[in-house]
Design a protein around this motif. Structure first.
Motif, short mmCIF file in Angstrom:
data_model
loop_
_atom_site.label_atom_id
_atom_site.label_comp_id
_atom_site.label_asym_id
_atom_site.label_seq_id
_atom_site.Cartn_x
_atom_site.Cartn_y
_atom_site.Cartn_z
N PHE A 160 14.20 14.12 -7.71
CA PHE A 160 12.73 13.34 -6.89
C PHE A 160 12.49 11.73 -6.64
CE2 PHE A 160 10.50 16.98 -9.42
CZ PHE A 160 10.61 17.71 -8.77
N ALA A 161 14.15 11.15 -8.12
CA ALA A 161 14.02 10.21 -7.73
C ALA A 161 14.48 9.50 -6.84
CB ALA A 161 14.74 8.99 -9.05
N ALA A 162 15.74 9.91 -6.36
CA ALA A 162 16.02 10.12 -5.29
C ALA A 162 15.31 10.08 -3.88
CB ALA A 162 17.20 10.48 -4.76
N ILE A 163 14.40 11.12 -4.21
CA ILE A 163 13.75 11.10 -2.82
C ILE A 163 12.97 9.87 -2.64
CG2 ILE A 163 11.85 12.30 -1.55
CD1 ILE A 163 12.63 15.00 -2.86
N ALA A 164 12.39 9.61 -3.56
CA ALA A 164 11.56 8.44 -3.77
C ALA A 164 11.31 7.19 -4.05
CB ALA A 164 10.75 8.24 -5.11
N SER B 185 6.26 14.56 -10.49
CA SER B 185 6.75 14.27 -11.84
C SER B 185 6.07 15.42 -13.11
CB SER B 185 7.02 12.97 -12.47
OG SER B 185 7.77 13.03 -11.25
N TRP B 186 4.90 14.79 -13.30
CA TRP B 186 4.24 15.69 -13.83
C TRP B 186 3.54 16.66 -13.59
CZ3 TRP B 186 -1.17 16.91 -13.70
CH2 TRP B 186 -2.21 17.42 -14.84
N SER B 187 3.29 16.70 -12.19
CA SER B 187 2.72 18.85 -12.29
C SER B 187 4.34 18.87 -12.07
CB SER B 187 2.30 18.69 -11.01
OG SER B 187 2.54 20.31 -10.15
N PHE B 188 5.67 19.23 -12.01
CA PHE B 188 6.80 20.29 -11.97
C PHE B 188 6.60 19.85 -13.97
CE2 PHE B 188 11.15 20.10 -13.48
CZ PHE B 188 11.47 21.78 -12.28
N ASP B 189 7.08 19.20 -14.80
CA ASP B 189 6.49 18.73 -16.09
C ASP B 189 5.70 20.04 -16.19
OD1 ASP B 189 8.27 17.43 -15.57
OD2 ASP B 189 7.91 15.68 -16.44
N LYS B 190 4.34 19.52 -16.27
CA LYS B 190 3.31 20.95 -16.56
C LYS B 190 3.80 22.06 -16.08
CE LYS B 190 -1.35 21.26 -16.75
NZ LYS B 190 -2.69 21.24 -16.35
N ALA C 282 2.41 9.80 -5.86
CA ALA C 282 3.34 11.01 -5.36
C ALA C 282 3.66 10.98 -6.50
CB ALA C 282 3.10 10.99 -4.00
N TYR C 283 5.17 10.03 -6.63
CA TYR C 283 6.03 10.18 -7.62
C TYR C 283 5.61 10.67 -8.70
CZ TYR C 283 10.15 9.54 -10.52
OH TYR C 283 11.06 9.74 -11.09
N LEU C 284 4.75 9.82 -9.37
CA LEU C 284 4.11 10.04 -10.78
C LEU C 284 3.30 11.50 -10.73
CD1 LEU C 284 3.34 6.83 -11.68
CD2 LEU C 284 5.29 7.85 -12.38
N ILE C 285 2.59 11.96 -10.06
CA ILE C 285 1.91 12.79 -9.87
C ILE C 285 3.05 14.54 -9.26
CG2 ILE C 285 0.29 14.55 -8.29
CD1 ILE C 285 -1.36 11.69 -7.56
N ALA D 208 1.04 -1.27 -0.26
CA ALA D 208 -0.06 -0.44 -0.32
C ALA D 208 0.53 1.24 0.08
CB ALA D 208 -1.24 -0.04 1.11
N ASN D 209 2.07 0.83 0.96
CA ASN D 209 2.71 2.29 0.90
C ASN D 209 3.55 2.60 -0.23
OD1 ASN D 209 2.68 4.25 3.96
ND2 ASN D 209 2.50 1.30 4.43
N VAL D 210 3.44 1.67 -1.06
CA VAL D 210 4.47 1.62 -2.40
C VAL D 210 4.21 2.29 -3.40
CG1 VAL D 210 5.67 0.34 -3.98
CG2 VAL D 210 6.46 -0.14 -1.57
N VAL D 211 2.37 1.91 -3.03
CA VAL D 211 1.66 2.22 -4.42
C VAL D 211 1.50 3.41 -3.66
CG1 VAL D 211 -0.98 2.50 -4.86
CG2 VAL D 211 0.71 -0.04 -5.07
N LEU D 212 1.97 4.24 -3.10
CA LEU D 212 1.42 5.35 -2.80
C LEU D 212 2.86 6.34 -3.01
CD1 LEU D 212 -0.32 5.88 0.89
CD2 LEU D 212 -1.70 6.00 -1.22
N VAL D 213 3.37 6.02 -2.82
CA VAL D 213 4.85 6.32 -3.13
C VAL D 213 5.63 6.52 -3.91
CG1 VAL D 213 7.36 6.16 -3.30
CG2 VAL D 213 5.83 5.76 -1.24
N MET D 214 4.70 5.81 -5.10
CA MET D 214 4.75 5.75 -6.87
C MET D 214 3.63 7.13 -7.35
SD MET D 214 6.94 3.97 -7.05
CE MET D 214 7.57 4.19 -9.49
#
Length: 515
Positions: A217-221, A46-51, A41-44, A33-39
């Motif tokens: 972000f990858a290091a933080i994740a 990253s997407w938010s930063f790129d956008k 959060a990472y994708l959101i 459950a926590n891995v799903v939350l981390v991934m």
């Protein structure tokens, strides 16, 4: 014919059994459950930063293009057309680089300066050897700027279009993607300056910055993932350890060890479960002790009349006593005692099973108690002074035969354990939705510690008086069971007369008397 039972599911064997544990399942559940939350959060993120970065750069492009629009409008105002751009593409490139702040790019070797636009005779000026300012839109004179790549590459994405939106300068095939900004001269649109917005590709420094942020972000994740796995392992180990203690205690109780108790730490659900387990173990231990005491008491109660019967029968067989009427009456008395004991045990067992029959009917409690006391006083043969205060019209819904058993057991208890001359005081009152029956007798009384145990089976305050009184210790237990069967309650306390007081509450009949 034997019945078929579903076979239990086989447990995994070998190395699979090491993973079929609650600890592993908790770890996988929490970690997953926590891995799903981390991934997520990472994708959101990253997407938010790129956008956000692309939107920021597009807005920056629009702000930087405003001076370019001003320069193009001035050039069009002075030349009256776009020929000074379309006939000299190098001027378009130089102008874009100059206005965007990166300086003029040097001309290629051997390339001549562009010819200034033709002038009308009215615009002709006499020859003046003094230097003149270059025409608007022309690149400034001076030493060429060094050939340094621009930090923000926007000029390859610039387009110049006429009022009909035909491409005049810029890359081919990008018109549909471009964002157009009108070029206005004398309140008329003379053309459009367009730029292709940054979508998902950024150039030079933007791309480097994006790659750097991605690595961050990858290091933080990865750090969060490691913390999540460690946290899941600790939580799973903590929970499995506490549940293992509960499992060991349950196994001990299942094997008959009711003395086991679980440690209670904190106030969470597991602590509450441990407290409930301890309460259950205490109740089972008390029930086991009561059962053992019950068996011992029954054996004792049966042994006494059986021993008397055996002794008297052996005396008759040996000729020591003659089979006359007195001896036969003694035998009959012991048989009656055994019969009463067995019947009382049967009544209690039926009460425990909920199979004790009741025939409920409307009953005036005050009148019923008065009739019972009158009949009992004439048959007891024992001096007993009875005082009554019986309110009439207190109607309950009860079984008269069972209620008669209750009153008879209370009366027998008073006659057996009250010193002569005894006094009995009985009252019946109405209290809201209940009828209260109060039964009090004279000394001797009962110690306060023994009051809550009077309705226990085979319990006697004084064991030495059991044989002399002839009681089995089941009468009050039967009375208590019958009262509970009527939906009432029964409580013992000390009487002001010096003896024992019983308070019995029964629900009033909810139906009218003439119903």
């Amino acid at each position: 014919m034997p019945t078929d039972h579903p076979a239990p599911s086989p447990r995994p064997r070998g190395w699979l059994s090491r993973f079929d544990t609650l600890r592993v399942k908790l770890f996988l559940a929490i970690a997953g459950a926590n891995v799903v939350l981390v991934m997520t959060a990472y994708l959101i993120y990253s997407w938010s930063f790129d956008k956000g970065l692309v939107e920021y750069l597009n807005k920056a492009d629009e702000n930087r293009l405003q001076p370019m629009i001003v320069r193009l409008a001035e050039g069009y105002r002075q030349n009256g057309n776009w020929a000074w751009i379309t006939e000299d593409r190098q001027r378009w490139q130089d102008l874009s680089r100059e206005v965007l702040g990166t300086g003029r790019m040097p001309r290629r070797p051997g390339e001549l300066a562009p010819t200034p636009p033709a002038q009308t005779p009215s615009d002709a000026q006499p020859h003046n050897p003094s230097p003149q300012a270059p025409p608007a839109g022309a690149p400034p004179s001076g030493p060429p700027a060094p050939n340094v790549p621009p930090t923000f590459t926007i000029d390859p994405r610039l387009l110049l279009l006429d009022p009909q939106r035909n491409l005049l300068a810029g890359p081919e095939g990008r018109t549909e993607q471009a964002v157009l900004k009108a070029i206005v001269v004398n309140e008329q649109v003379v053309g459009y300056l367009g730029y292709v917005p940054r979508l998902q590709m950024v150039a030079s420094l933007e791309r480097v910055f994006l790659a750097q942020q991605t690595r961050t972000f990858a290091a933080i994740a990865l750090g969060m993932l490691a913390a999540v796995l460690l946290n899941a392992a600790l939580i799973a180990r903590w929970l499995s350890r506490r549940l293992r203690v509960l499992g060991d205690g349950t196994a001990a109780v299942a094997q008959g060890d009711y003395s086991v108790r679980l440690p209670t730490r904190g106030h969470d659900e597991l602590a509450q479960l441990a407290e409930a387990f301890n309460h259950m173990a205490t109740s089972l231990q008390a029930a086991q002790q009561a059962r053992q005491q019950w068996i011992a008491d029954i054996a004792h109660e049966l042994r006494t009349p059986l021993a008397t019967l055996r002794a008297e029968i052996e005396a008759l067989q040996d000729g020591i006593r003659q089979p006359d009427t007195a001896n036969l009456d003694s035998l009959a008395q012991e048989v009656s005692r055994l019969t009463r004991l067995v019947e009382d045990l049967r009544l209690l067992s039926l009460s425990d099973l909920g199979a004790l029959d009741y025939r409920f009917a409307p009953l005036d409690l005050g009148r019923f108690v008065g009739h019972h006391l009158n009949d009992a006083a004439s048959l007891s043969g024992t001096p007993l002074h009875v005082r009554t205060e019986l309110e009439q019209g207190v109607e309950v819904r009860a079984d008269g035969d069972r209620l008669d058993q209750v009153l008879n057991n209370l009366l027998q208890n008073t006659l057996r354990y009250s010193a002569s001359p005894a006094t009995l005081q009985v009252e019946v009152r109405r209290h809201d939705t209940e009828a209260q029956l109060t039964w009090e007798d004279t000394a001797p009384g009962v110690p306060p510690a023994a009051l809550p145990r009077l309705t226990e089976r085979l319990y006697r305050v004084d064991e030495s008086r059991a044989s002399a009184s002839g009681g089995s210790g089941l009468g009050l237990a039967i009375a208590h069971a019958i009262i509970e069967g009527h939906g009432g309650r029964m409580q013992a306390s000390a009487s002001p007369l010096g003896g024992l007081r019983w308070d019995i509450w029964l629900p009033l009949n909810p139906e009218p008397a003439n119903a």
